[in-house]
Each structure stands twice: as C-alpha cells, then as structure tokens.
Motif scaffolding. Structure first.
Motif, PDB file in Angstrom:
ATOM      1  N   LEU A 139       0.907  -1.102   0.048  1.00 56.33           N
ATOM      2  CA  LEU A 139      -0.096   0.072   0.005  1.00 56.33           C
ATOM      3  C   LEU A 139       0.998   1.261   0.008  1.00 56.33           C
ATOM      4  CD1 LEU A 139      -3.006   0.837   0.142  1.00 56.33           C
ATOM      5  CD2 LEU A 139      -2.602   0.894   2.450  1.00 56.33           C
ATOM      6  N   MET A 140       0.859   1.803  -1.093  1.00 57.47           N
ATOM      7  CA  MET A 140       1.720   3.117  -1.407  1.00 57.47           C
ATOM      8  C   MET A 140       1.311   4.197  -0.441  1.00 57.47           C
ATOM      9  SD  MET A 140       4.538   3.920  -2.529  1.00 57.47           S
ATOM     10  CE  MET A 140       4.988   2.617  -3.727  1.00 57.47           C
ATOM     11  N   VAL A 141       2.178   5.003   0.206  1.00 62.86           N
ATOM     12  CA  VAL A 141       1.636   6.212   0.967  1.00 62.86           C
ATOM     13  C   VAL A 141       2.080   7.330  -0.115  1.00 62.86           C
ATOM     14  CG1 VAL A 141       2.352   7.537   2.926  1.00 62.86           C
ATOM     15  CG2 VAL A 141       2.387   5.234   3.032  1.00 62.86           C
ATOM     16  N   PRO A 142       1.236   8.181  -0.457  1.00 61.11           N
ATOM     17  CA  PRO A 142       1.193   9.241  -1.397  1.00 61.11           C
ATOM     18  C   PRO A 142       2.659  10.139  -1.029  1.00 61.11           C
ATOM     19  CG  PRO A 142      -0.883   8.944  -0.925  1.00 61.11           C
ATOM     20  CD  PRO A 142      -0.411   8.254   0.141  1.00 61.11           C
ATOM     21  N   PHE A 143       3.238  10.444  -2.309  1.00 60.62           N
ATOM     22  CA  PHE A 143       4.368  11.287  -2.345  1.00 60.62           C
ATOM     23  C   PHE A 143       5.516  11.122  -1.078  1.00 60.62           C
ATOM     24  CE2 PHE A 143      -0.089  13.744  -1.922  1.00 60.62           C
ATOM     25  CZ  PHE A 143      -0.391  13.520  -3.130  1.00 60.62           C
ATOM     26  N   THR A 144       5.440   9.857  -0.710  1.00 59.04           N
ATOM     27  CA  THR A 144       6.689   9.679  -0.127  1.00 59.04           C
ATOM     28  C   THR A 144       7.550   8.302  -0.532  1.00 59.04           C
ATOM     29  OG1 THR A 144       5.592   7.946   1.035  1.00 59.04           O
ATOM     30  CG2 THR A 144       5.476  10.063   2.131  1.00 59.04           C
ATOM     31  N   GLY A 145       7.085   7.712  -1.476  1.00 59.92           N
ATOM     32  CA  GLY A 145       7.780   6.288  -1.908  1.00 59.92           C
ATOM     33  C   GLY A 145       7.955   5.330  -1.012  1.00 59.92           C
ATOM     34  N   ILE A 146       7.100   5.486   0.059  1.00 61.66           N
ATOM     35  CA  ILE A 146       6.844   4.314   1.163  1.00 61.66           C
ATOM     36  C   ILE A 146       5.820   3.526   0.819  1.00 61.66           C
ATOM     37  CG2 ILE A 146       6.637   4.065   3.471  1.00 61.66           C
ATOM     38  CD1 ILE A 146       7.696   6.514   4.011  1.00 61.66           C
ATOM     39  N   SER A 147       6.038   2.054   0.927  1.00 59.98           N
ATOM     40  CA  SER A 147       5.093   1.082   0.659  1.00 59.98           C
ATOM     41  C   SER A 147       4.988   0.095   1.848  1.00 59.98           C
ATOM     42  CB  SER A 147       5.517   0.261  -0.605  1.00 59.98           C
ATOM     43  OG  SER A 147       4.544  -0.572  -0.689  1.00 59.98           O
ATOM     44  N   ILE A 148       3.675   0.088   2.294  1.00 62.43           N
ATOM     45  CA  ILE A 148       3.414  -0.894   3.440  1.00 62.43           C
ATOM     46  C   ILE A 148       2.824  -2.108   2.882  1.00 62.43           C
ATOM     47  CG2 ILE A 148       1.956  -1.131   5.455  1.00 62.43           C
ATOM     48  CD1 ILE A 148       1.892   2.085   5.745  1.00 62.43           C
ATOM     49  N   ASP A 149       3.446  -3.317   3.025  1.00 60.40           N
ATOM     50  CA  ASP A 149       3.183  -4.474   2.664  1.00 60.40           C
ATOM     51  C   ASP A 149       1.944  -5.116   3.465  1.00 60.40           C
ATOM     52  OD1 ASP A 149       2.754  -6.700   1.168  1.00 60.40           O
ATOM     53  OD2 ASP A 149       4.421  -8.154   1.802  1.00 60.40           O
ATOM     54  N   LEU A 150       0.577  -5.444   2.820  1.00 61.63           N
ATOM     55  CA  LEU A 150      -0.275  -5.768   3.570  1.00 61.63           C
ATOM     56  C   LEU A 150      -0.379  -7.295   3.441  1.00 61.63           C
ATOM     57  CD1 LEU A 150      -3.392  -3.175   2.603  1.00 61.63           C
ATOM     58  CD2 LEU A 150      -1.471  -3.013   4.628  1.00 61.63           C
ATOM     59  N   ALA A 151       0.216  -7.830   2.583  1.00 60.51           N
ATOM     60  CA  ALA A 151       0.300  -9.284   2.286  1.00 60.51           C
ATOM     61  C   ALA A 151      -1.133  -9.914   2.281  1.00 60.51           C
ATOM     62  CB  ALA A 151       1.332 -10.038   3.525  1.00 60.51           C
ATOM     63  N   GLY A 152      -1.435 -10.971   3.148  1.00 59.98           N
ATOM     64  CA  GLY A 152      -2.714 -11.746   3.069  1.00 59.98           C
ATOM     65  C   GLY A 152      -3.791 -10.906   3.345  1.00 59.98           C
ATOM     66  N   ILE A 153      -3.558  -9.825   4.009  1.00 60.20           N
ATOM     67  CA  ILE A 153      -5.149  -8.741   4.553  1.00 60.20           C
ATOM     68  C   ILE A 153      -5.194  -7.787   3.280  1.00 60.20           C
ATOM     69  CG2 ILE A 153      -4.324  -9.327   6.886  1.00 60.20           C
ATOM     70  CD1 ILE A 153      -3.613  -6.425   7.221  1.00 60.20           C
TER      71      ILE A 153
END
Length: 322
Positions: A139-153
C-alpha cells in the motif's frame, strides 16, 4: 499510443452522446422514471418521472469502446479485463437495484445486505484475477515512496476500497451532473497517472470512461434530461477504486476523489451525531443537500463541487507527477 487514447475518449463520448437521445424516449415509454424521496429537498420533487437508468448507455459505450480500441492498440490484457469485470459487475448490481425500484415499484430496491454481499463477491473475484498478474500487495503512501506490505490482508483492504467507493459515488449522485462531472475529472486524473507510469491499457480505459461521462453530461447537466441511476454510480465508484489499486495509488484516491470522500463523511457524521446526541450537524446529508437548503442554487452547488474536485486532482498530479 496517444492516438489510441484520443480515439477511446472520442469514440466513447460520441457513442454516448448519440445513444442518449434514442434512449431517453425509450425510457419514457417504459415508464422508467425516477422516484424522488419524500425526505429530500422539496425543490427536487419536480424531478419526479425524469428517466433514470441512463448509466446503461455509458456502460455499454465504455465496454464496447475499451474492447475495440484496446484490441486495435494491442493492449487488451488482464488489467483491462479486471476493470471490465468490476464495471460490469457493479453496474449489474445497480441495474437490479434500479429495476426493482423503478419497474417493480419496490422503493427500497435490493436490501443493503444483498448489495453488500454482491459487491464483496465481485471484489473477491477481482482479487483472485489480480494474482494472475503478479500483483503487489503493498500500500503506497502518497508522495513518500513508502510502501506498506499488507500481504494476506490486502484482500480485506480491496473489498473495503471497492465497496466503500462504490457506495461513496452512489451517495454523491443526488444533483444534476454532480457525479458525471466529478467522476470524469477523477478518471482523467488517473489516466494521466497511468500515462506517467506507462500503464497504457489503464490509461486507455480511464480516458474512455472520462469521454463517456462527458457525453452523458451533455444530457445530465442541470436541468437533467436523464439520470444515471445506481446502474451508473455503483459501477463508476467500483471501477475508479480498482484503477487506483492497479496503479498502486490507492490512498491518492482520497485526494483525487475528495468530493466523494466528503459526501460520505457528511453522512457518517450526520448519522453518528443524531444517534449519539440527537442533534444534526448539517441541515441535510449528503452535504450537497446542506448547501441547497442553505440557499445555494443546484447549479452553484454542482459547479463548486466540480471545482473542488478539479483543484484536488490538480494538486494530486502536481505532487505525484511533476
């Protein structure tokens, strides 16, 4: 590829604009007229009987045009098919809801549970299809280049996103031209994002939808000659959410689709306040009715909301693309 983008936009606009004048008399003969809620603004009662389910026309236009032009461009791929599935699936839910309300004269249409289950089923099917294209569950955080992997959820997020925005656009569809205008802006913005990411198939689809909506807006602007009904609004919200997912710009939709977000928040706040405090925050929700009851003309409300949507989309593109 720019030629195909223009072709998709132009054909969808032209087909919709040509079909609507044929469709309106047909709807009138079949008595597919809009029923106006008694609890809505009194000024809306004059709209009773205006043909509805016009969303069928631009859905047909979008489906036919996107398949044709994507085939010519050689980009008829899994992503296009997923978008078509969501568009058709949510459009079918809306059509059944409209049909029950308008034709069978059952004012409530499908029950909330029936709608929800159907929306979830389509979302789950689309998730499994995404796995065929090696989909990233981040899940990409806008304007930051940070992505949070939600995997199975991620599947739970996808269900929430599609169902939530499908209903958000549906809630917004209460004034002449409001959804057609704001949604065309949102789809065009995601089309630009798709071009920036070199996702040509998604760009083609997004601009095709924008073209079809502008063709529809010619007859849906105030005073509307036809309404899109749940057939159109549920489909638009669902497929807009899916485009944001395919582009990995999910959360950016909160900005680009800010009008839909604010409309939904106004309903949540109104209901919550009344249940907890027995007091209303707004004169009426969704919030476009609040402004109407505050003395704004319907056209002024719609124009201001279009401008808000346009400004939000411009800010999103400036921060994300430039």
């Amino acid at each position: 590829m720019d030629v195909y983008l223009l072709l998709g936009f132009g054909i969808a606009l032209l087909v919709t604009a040509l079909l609507i004048p044929v469709f309106i008399p047909l709807l009138k003969r079949m008595k597919f007229g809009q029923s106006i809620r008694q609890e809505g603004p009194e000024s809306h009662m004059k709209k009773t009987g205006t043909p509805t389910m016009g969303g069928l026309v631009f859905l047909i236009s979008i489906i036919a045009t996107s398949i044709l032009v994507a085939s010519l461009a050689g980009v008829l791929n899994t992503e296009i098919l997923i978008l078509l599935l969501v568009l058709f699936g949510y459009g079918l839910i809306g059509f059944l809801d409209d049909f029950i309300k308008v034709v069978l004269k059952r004012n409530l249409g499908l029950t909330s549970l029936q709608k929800l289950v159907a929306q979830i089923v389509i979302a789950v099917i689309s998730f499994f299809l995404l796995n065929e294209v090696d989909f990233d569950t981040g899940l990409m955080v806008p304007f930051t280049g940070i992505s949070i992997d939600l995997a199975g959820i991620y599947v739970l997020f996808l269900i929430f996103w599609l169902v939530g925005f499908s209903n958000a656009v549906n809630l917004t569809d209460g004034l002449d031209g409001l959804v057609a205008g704001t949604a065309s802006i949102a789809f065009a913005a995601f089309g630009v994002l798709a071009i920036d990411q070199q996702e040509t198939s998604i760009a083609l689809f997004a601009f095709t939808v924008a073209g079809a909506l502008i063709g529809f807006l010619l007859f849906n602007k105030y005073p509307a000659k036809v309404f899109m009904g749940d057939t159109g609004s549920l489909a638009l919200g669902g497929v807009l959410a899916m485009i944001s997912i395919l582009l990995k710009q999910e959360l950016l939709l909160l900005l680009i689709g800010i009008v839909f977000v604010l409309e939904t928040l106004s309903v949540i706040l109104q209901v919550g306040s009344f249940k907890l405090r027995k007091k209303r925050i707004f004169k009426m929700s969704p919030i476009h009715h609040h402004f109407e009851l505050s003395g704004w003309s319907e056209w002024k409300v719609v124009t201001v909301f279009w401008l808000v949507g346009l400004a939000a989309a411009a800010i999103a593109l400036a921060l994300e693309v430039l």
